[in-house]
Motif scaffolding. Sequence first.
Motif, PDB file in Angstrom:
ATOM      1  N   MET B  11       0.839  -1.197   0.000  1.00  0.00           N
ATOM      2  CA  MET B  11       0.000   0.000   0.000  1.00  0.00           C
ATOM      3  C   MET B  11       0.877   1.252   0.000  1.00  0.00           C
ATOM      4  SD  MET B  11      -2.845   0.929   2.821  1.00  0.00           S
ATOM      5  CE  MET B  11      -4.488   0.739   2.172  1.00  0.00           C
ATOM      6  N   LEU B  12       1.811   1.277   0.920  1.00  0.00           N
ATOM      7  CA  LEU B  12       2.691   2.433   1.039  1.00  0.00           C
ATOM      8  C   LEU B  12       4.118   1.968   0.797  1.00  0.00           C
ATOM      9  CD1 LEU B  12       2.816   5.502   2.038  1.00  0.00           C
ATOM     10  CD2 LEU B  12       3.657   4.512   4.161  1.00  0.00           C
ATOM     11  N   SER B  33       7.986  -0.364   3.755  1.00  0.00           N
ATOM     12  CA  SER B  33       6.706  -0.507   3.069  1.00  0.00           C
ATOM     13  C   SER B  33       5.639  -0.990   4.040  1.00  0.00           C
ATOM     14  CB  SER B  33       6.833  -1.497   1.904  1.00  0.00           C
ATOM     15  OG  SER B  33       7.159  -2.768   2.413  1.00  0.00           O
ATOM     16  N   VAL B  34       4.390  -0.685   3.685  1.00  0.00           N
ATOM     17  CA  VAL B  34       3.247  -1.138   4.470  1.00  0.00           C
ATOM     18  C   VAL B  34       2.315  -1.853   3.511  1.00  0.00           C
ATOM     19  CG1 VAL B  34       1.311  -0.444   5.924  1.00  0.00           C
ATOM     20  CG2 VAL B  34       3.451   0.854   6.017  1.00  0.00           C
ATOM     21  N   GLU B  38      -2.157  -4.614   7.133  1.00  0.00           N
ATOM     22  CA  GLU B  38      -1.125  -4.822   8.150  1.00  0.00           C
ATOM     23  C   GLU B  38      -1.182  -3.772   9.259  1.00  0.00           C
ATOM     24  OE1 GLU B  38       2.954  -6.778   6.418  1.00  0.00           O
ATOM     25  OE2 GLU B  38       2.626  -4.673   6.038  1.00  0.00           O
ATOM     26  N   ILE B  39      -0.601  -4.141  10.404  1.00  0.00           N
ATOM     27  CA  ILE B  39      -0.163  -3.124  11.356  1.00  0.00           C
ATOM     28  C   ILE B  39       1.360  -3.145  11.283  1.00  0.00           C
ATOM     29  CG2 ILE B  39      -0.013  -2.403  13.768  1.00  0.00           C
ATOM     30  CD1 ILE B  39      -2.634  -3.715  14.324  1.00  0.00           C
ATOM     31  N   VAL B  40       1.936  -2.037  10.858  1.00  0.00           N
ATOM     32  CA  VAL B  40       3.389  -1.953  10.784  1.00  0.00           C
ATOM     33  C   VAL B  40       3.839  -0.966  11.840  1.00  0.00           C
ATOM     34  CG1 VAL B  40       5.342  -1.203   9.383  1.00  0.00           C
ATOM     35  CG2 VAL B  40       3.517  -2.545   8.346  1.00  0.00           C
ATOM     36  N   GLU B  69       5.458   6.254  -2.513  1.00  0.00           N
ATOM     37  CA  GLU B  69       4.297   5.903  -3.347  1.00  0.00           C
ATOM     38  C   GLU B  69       3.195   5.363  -2.465  1.00  0.00           C
ATOM     39  OE1 GLU B  69       5.282   3.221  -6.519  1.00  0.00           O
ATOM     40  OE2 GLU B  69       6.886   4.534  -7.235  1.00  0.00           O
ATOM     41  N   PHE B  70       1.968   5.756  -2.796  1.00  0.00           N
ATOM     42  CA  PHE B  70       0.803   5.229  -2.101  1.00  0.00           C
ATOM     43  C   PHE B  70      -0.122   4.625  -3.146  1.00  0.00           C
ATOM     44  CE2 PHE B  70      -3.483   5.862  -0.210  1.00  0.00           C
ATOM     45  CZ  PHE B  70      -3.332   5.017   0.878  1.00  0.00           C
TER      46      PHE B  70
END
Lengths: 347, 244
Positions: B11-12, B33-34, B38-40, B69-70
């Motif tokens: 995502m991110l 990255s995410v 998720e919980i990051v 980037e998103f």
Amino acid sequence: MASTTASAPRASVNVGKLLTRVSMLMLGIVVVYWLGRNLISSPAQFFTVGITGLSNGALYALIALGYTLVYGIIELINFAHGDLFMLGAVFSYFFLTKFLAAEGGSARNYGLLALTLVIAMAFCATINVVIERLAYRRLRDAPKLAPLITAVGMSFILQFIGLKWNGSAPRNFTTILPNTSFEFQGVVVPYTALIVVSLTIPLLVILVTLVNKTRQGRAMRATAQDKDAARLMGIDVNKTISFTFALGGAMAGAAGLMFAQSYGTVAYNLGFQLGLIAFTSAVLGGVGNLNGAVLGGFLIGLIQGFNDGLPFGPGQKWSQTMVFTILILLMVYRPAGLLGKATTEKV
Amino acid sequence: MSTERKNSPVMLDVKDITVAYGAITAVKGLTLSVREGEIVTLIGSNGAGKSTTLRTISGLLHPKNGSIEFKGEVISGKPGHEIVKLGICQSPEGRRIFPRMTVDENLDLGAFLRKDTAGIKESREQVLDLFPRLRERITQRAGTMSGGEQQMLAVARAMMGQPKLLILDEPSMGLAPVLVDLIFETIQKIREQGTTILLVEQNALAALRIADYAYVLESGHLKLEGNAKQLSTDPAIAKAYLGG
């Protein structure tokens, strides 16, 4: 903001507070005696000068709003604001009196007056937005002194534009508003005062409603409190600040037209004196507070009116002295202004 | 170190960003990255560059180098309000609620970009159910509430934007232990409702317990990364970052 007595030694706190109370009380007694004696000895004149004071106060309030709006949102004393008002007055003379040749009160001319009100507001709004965009925006994160000096410089630039445009001598002209008055129970009411007050009040109501009730107003208040947090809400902070300058400019434009039509004269240096008084009104009411600016404007208008026109009193020569004495006294005892709050916020 | 993680799409994507305040570089060549769902968590000591990273993702700062980037769209360089529009909401460090507005007005501002009146009402009910305390204080000026209540408001306000990615910077800062537990429970609830979360925490152990994946920062650099559960049991990590 720390309270004024917080750092004073304990023993002197009570003495200081007592002294404040006593001196405020004495001042109050003097004012009440002064107004009361005039009211009893010459009631008609009392109300006559009161009405003049209210009418001037309305103009001060409109200009003061521009100072307070801008201060509220970017904490800048926009010294150029008085001169923006002057440009509004000069513009409305050139547009209405010269370009549209509207002199004297005919139905056509009243229509043109209404049109000019809208155009003068748009004119000053645009100038104010451009000033912010060109001069203040890039200094937003600079030390406070930089935008302040820029504002002083901007004031000179606008004054010079006014000088080039209007010439060095004041221009006198025939207004559309009648410079006559009617009498009611001995109280003289100039028509201009009536029109100025009845045009100003709706403008004030619209402005305050806009800031307190609309989405755009909410964005303004959020931006004023915390710009980064406002960004995180999705608020376009630059656009919001531009909008605030536009609002302040529009009020100055309206005040400019009303001044020109009330007094039938415009000059390039109008902004200095009126700007100073209007700024004082904003500070008196609590700078950054909209209702405070309006209250301050009307109060100073009334003080001046009573001082200049009442038979028993210091008289016109002391007009500025009176206004600023009251300001200084208030600042000493209530630094945040009449309606300003020394906010305590948890961090 | 294990790098096993969720198989959902990224995502991110933060690629090699460098962020500086004037002459001082706070983040150097950070990549993270995410993934969706998720919980990051981002952990590290004071001054490691965690908040700077979050502020850069939200567009309050702009990277000197690198890109963010998103969902495949480059967002580094965009102004903050446009990033919110894409679905990234942040509860910033130090809460940053609007102190002179009521709780209600603060929540309204959280939904500033939304036009769906019915949906906003629904979100409002949802966050007030998560934080019943805020319902009791709904007409109170936010600046007059306790630190814990303000923190709840900051999280609730960020949720009002109905984010795809919710960024939380130190949500347990200065809270009583009971409230810390509540906040962490709430974060898990939020994720269960389908929101992806990027979390910065001083309380590293608690963060690792609820997170899927973790990045450890040290003076602006990425020190190491890995599965959160494994990191939390790694004795070396425990010694260095978890006070174990």
